[in-house]
Design a protein around this motif. Structure first.
Motif, PDB file in Angstrom:
ATOM      1  N   LEU A  45       0.867  -1.171   0.000  1.00 52.56           N
ATOM      2  CA  LEU A  45       0.000   0.000   0.000  1.00 52.56           C
ATOM      3  C   LEU A  45       0.908   1.227   0.000  1.00 52.56           C
ATOM      4  CD1 LEU A  45      -2.751   1.544   0.502  1.00 52.56           C
ATOM      5  CD2 LEU A  45      -2.229   1.323   2.946  1.00 52.56           C
ATOM      6  N   ASN A  46       0.815   2.038  -1.042  1.00 55.04           N
ATOM      7  CA  ASN A  46       1.651   3.238  -1.180  1.00 55.04           C
ATOM      8  C   ASN A  46       3.141   2.923  -1.108  1.00 55.04           C
ATOM      9  OD1 ASN A  46      -0.676   4.851  -1.334  1.00 55.04           O
ATOM     10  ND2 ASN A  46      -0.763   5.104   0.884  1.00 55.04           N
ATOM     11  N   VAL A  47       3.511   1.761  -1.614  1.00 58.39           N
ATOM     12  CA  VAL A  47       4.914   1.357  -1.684  1.00 58.39           C
ATOM     13  C   VAL A  47       5.238   1.016  -3.142  1.00 58.39           C
ATOM     14  CG1 VAL A  47       6.641  -0.329  -0.976  1.00 58.39           C
ATOM     15  CG2 VAL A  47       4.962   0.493   0.677  1.00 58.39           C
ATOM     16  N   LYS A  48       6.230   1.673  -3.685  1.00 54.59           N
ATOM     17  CA  LYS A  48       6.577   1.469  -5.090  1.00 54.59           C
ATOM     18  C   LYS A  48       7.474   0.243  -5.263  1.00 54.59           C
ATOM     19  CE  LYS A  48       6.404   6.440  -6.084  1.00 54.59           C
ATOM     20  NZ  LYS A  48       7.167   7.616  -6.553  1.00 54.59           N
ATOM     21  N   ASN A  49       7.390  -0.358  -6.443  1.00 56.28           N
ATOM     22  CA  ASN A  49       8.218  -1.524  -6.737  1.00 56.28           C
ATOM     23  C   ASN A  49       9.700  -1.201  -6.636  1.00 56.28           C
ATOM     24  OD1 ASN A  49       6.081  -3.264  -7.168  1.00 56.28           O
ATOM     25  ND2 ASN A  49       5.984  -2.859  -9.362  1.00 56.28           N
ATOM     26  N   GLU A  50      10.077   0.040  -6.967  1.00 62.70           N
ATOM     27  CA  GLU A  50      11.488   0.415  -6.903  1.00 62.70           C
ATOM     28  C   GLU A  50      12.020   0.336  -5.475  1.00 62.70           C
ATOM     29  OE1 GLU A  50      11.987   5.108  -6.462  1.00 62.70           O
ATOM     30  OE2 GLU A  50      10.845   4.610  -8.255  1.00 62.70           O
ATOM     31  N   MET A  51      11.134   0.556  -4.499  1.00 57.42           N
ATOM     32  CA  MET A  51      11.520   0.449  -3.091  1.00 57.42           C
ATOM     33  C   MET A  51      11.883  -0.994  -2.773  1.00 57.42           C
ATOM     34  SD  MET A  51       9.324   1.768   0.212  1.00 57.42           S
ATOM     35  CE  MET A  51      10.081   1.944   1.839  1.00 57.42           C
ATOM     36  N   GLU A  52      11.100  -1.940  -3.299  1.00 55.64           N
ATOM     37  CA  GLU A  52      11.391  -3.349  -3.080  1.00 55.64           C
ATOM     38  C   GLU A  52      12.699  -3.757  -3.736  1.00 55.64           C
ATOM     39  OE1 GLU A  52       9.467  -5.188  -0.920  1.00 55.64           O
ATOM     40  OE2 GLU A  52       8.853  -3.103  -0.697  1.00 55.64           O
ATOM     41  N   LYS A  53      12.925  -3.295  -4.957  1.00 55.18           N
ATOM     42  CA  LYS A  53      14.164  -3.630  -5.676  1.00 55.18           C
ATOM     43  C   LYS A  53      15.383  -3.077  -4.931  1.00 55.18           C
ATOM     44  CE  LYS A  53      12.028  -3.891 -10.251  1.00 55.18           C
ATOM     45  NZ  LYS A  53      11.939  -3.286 -11.603  1.00 55.18           N
ATOM     46  N   LYS A  54      15.251  -1.862  -4.425  1.00 59.09           N
ATOM     47  CA  LYS A  54      16.349  -1.244  -3.682  1.00 59.09           C
ATOM     48  C   LYS A  54      16.659  -2.049  -2.426  1.00 59.09           C
ATOM     49  CE  LYS A  54      17.817   3.268  -1.892  1.00 59.09           C
ATOM     50  NZ  LYS A  54      17.405   4.687  -1.688  1.00 59.09           N
ATOM     51  N   TYR A  55      15.618  -2.519  -1.766  1.00 58.38           N
ATOM     52  CA  TYR A  55      15.806  -3.326  -0.554  1.00 58.38           C
ATOM     53  C   TYR A  55      16.539  -4.614  -0.885  1.00 58.38           C
ATOM     54  CZ  TYR A  55      14.628  -5.833   3.750  1.00 58.38           C
ATOM     55  OH  TYR A  55      14.705  -6.539   4.931  1.00 58.38           O
ATOM     56  N   TYR A  56      16.079  -5.323  -1.918  1.00 55.30           N
ATOM     57  CA  TYR A  56      16.699  -6.590  -2.303  1.00 55.30           C
ATOM     58  C   TYR A  56      18.152  -6.408  -2.725  1.00 55.30           C
ATOM     59  CZ  TYR A  56      12.214  -9.083  -2.441  1.00 55.30           C
ATOM     60  OH  TYR A  56      11.028  -9.676  -2.121  1.00 55.30           O
ATOM     61  N   LYS A  64      20.201 -14.212  -6.474  1.00 51.26           N
ATOM     62  CA  LYS A  64      20.561 -13.679  -5.166  1.00 51.26           C
ATOM     63  C   LYS A  64      19.771 -14.343  -4.055  1.00 51.26           C
ATOM     64  CE  LYS A  64      21.170  -9.380  -2.596  1.00 51.26           C
ATOM     65  NZ  LYS A  64      21.144  -7.907  -2.644  1.00 51.26           N
ATOM     66  N   GLN A  65      18.467 -14.516  -4.264  1.00 44.32           N
ATOM     67  CA  GLN A  65      17.627 -15.068  -3.219  1.00 44.32           C
ATOM     68  C   GLN A  65      17.914 -16.543  -2.962  1.00 44.32           C
ATOM     69  OE1 GLN A  65      15.948 -13.070  -1.419  1.00 44.32           O
ATOM     70  NE2 GLN A  65      16.227 -11.303  -2.730  1.00 44.32           N
ATOM     71  N   LEU A  66      18.284 -17.288  -3.999  1.00 45.65           N
ATOM     72  CA  LEU A  66      18.575 -18.708  -3.833  1.00 45.65           C
ATOM     73  C   LEU A  66      20.063 -18.978  -3.599  1.00 45.65           C
ATOM     74  CD1 LEU A  66      16.235 -20.294  -6.545  1.00 45.65           C
ATOM     75  CD2 LEU A  66      15.873 -20.156  -4.077  1.00 45.65           C
ATOM     76  N   ASN A  67      20.857 -17.891  -3.586  1.00 42.79           N
ATOM     77  CA  ASN A  67      22.295 -18.001  -3.347  1.00 42.79           C
ATOM     78  C   ASN A  67      22.964 -18.920  -4.384  1.00 42.79           C
ATOM     79  OD1 ASN A  67      24.686 -17.370  -1.985  1.00 42.79           O
ATOM     80  ND2 ASN A  67      24.518 -19.152  -0.627  1.00 42.79           N
TER      81      ASN A  67
END
Length: 232
Positions: free
Chosen positions: A41-52, A191-194
């Motif tokens: 909610l009110n969170v952009k996909n770019e925020m998720e990519k930056k976190y990852y 990255k997530q599965l190493n």
């Protein structure tokens, strides 16, 4: 696979009505504590990519820090003094640029393992999460956790078994497919599965002929269609 987006949206809506927030992120996690199955909610996909990409591992509220505890609710102002939070690299580089200040997390477990996180965010027009807010979160957490385990886990197990039985995918190929279906690109999957990026491509090249497709887009389209048919 077909993550319970509607359930996640309803949880966010409930939190918005009971607690008061500006934004939220609801994530399903994998066994290695990486976040996926994102609804926001009110969170952009770019925020998720930056976190990852670079900030996940400096997150002072990362669920891995609370995996071996009974903690169900935390907030930025309970894990450290507010001044320290405001001066942290994680806040300065990740939270502040998007206009938020206060953060609270609700953890959901299955057999002691965190399987989902509901993150609530407030901006500087709102107070920090107080004891009343945190008590409300603790009171609704057991019901949401029960519901999540009743809805998500059986569906996920059923879907993995359906794909494995019909196409003979290995467990690792199922992991790669699951990330692909959640919208992750090859770099994120690696990255997530190493595993290495070439290894991800190799797994996909093995998956394509088993499912009789020639691209990831075809793969996602066909598998989601068949899962929807299976769900009836």
């Amino acid at each position: 696979m077909n993550f319970p987006d509607e359930f996640q949206k309803q949880c966010i809506d409930l939190a918005q009505k009971l607690i008061g927030i500006k934004a939220a992120r609801f994530h399903i996690t994998d066994p290695h504590m990486h976040k996926k199955g994102f609804v926001g909610l009110n969170v952009k996909n770019e925020m998720e990519k930056k976190y990852y990409n670079k900030l996940e591992y400096i997150d002072p509220m990362h669920p891995s820090k609370f995996e071996d505890t009974n903690t169900t609710v935390i907030s930025s102002n309970t894990i450290m003094p507010h001044t320290k939070w405001l001066n942290s690299v994680f806040y300065q580089d990740f939270i502040k640029p998007y206009g938020y200040v206060h953060v609270a997390d609700m953890f959901f477990r299955n057999h002691g393992k965190i399987i989902a996180i509901l993150t609530l965010l407030r901006d500087d027009s709102m107070d920090e999460f107080g004891s009343k807010d945190l008590d409300t979160m603790r009171n609704i957490q057991p019901f949401l956790e029960y519901s999540l385990n009743s809805i998500y886990l059986p569906a996920r197990i059923s879907e993995r078994e359906f794909i494995a039985d019909n196409y003979g995918l290995t467990n690792r190929e199922l992991d790669v497919l699951e990330y692909a279906l959640s919208g992750a690109d090859n770099k994120t999957i690696a990255k997530q599965l190493n595993i290495s990026l070439p290894t991800v491509r190799t797994h996909l090249q093995h998956i394509y002929p088993k499912i009789d497709v020639h691209s990831t887009n075809e793969l996602i389209s066909k598998v989601l269609r068949e899962l929807n048919i299976q769900a009836g």
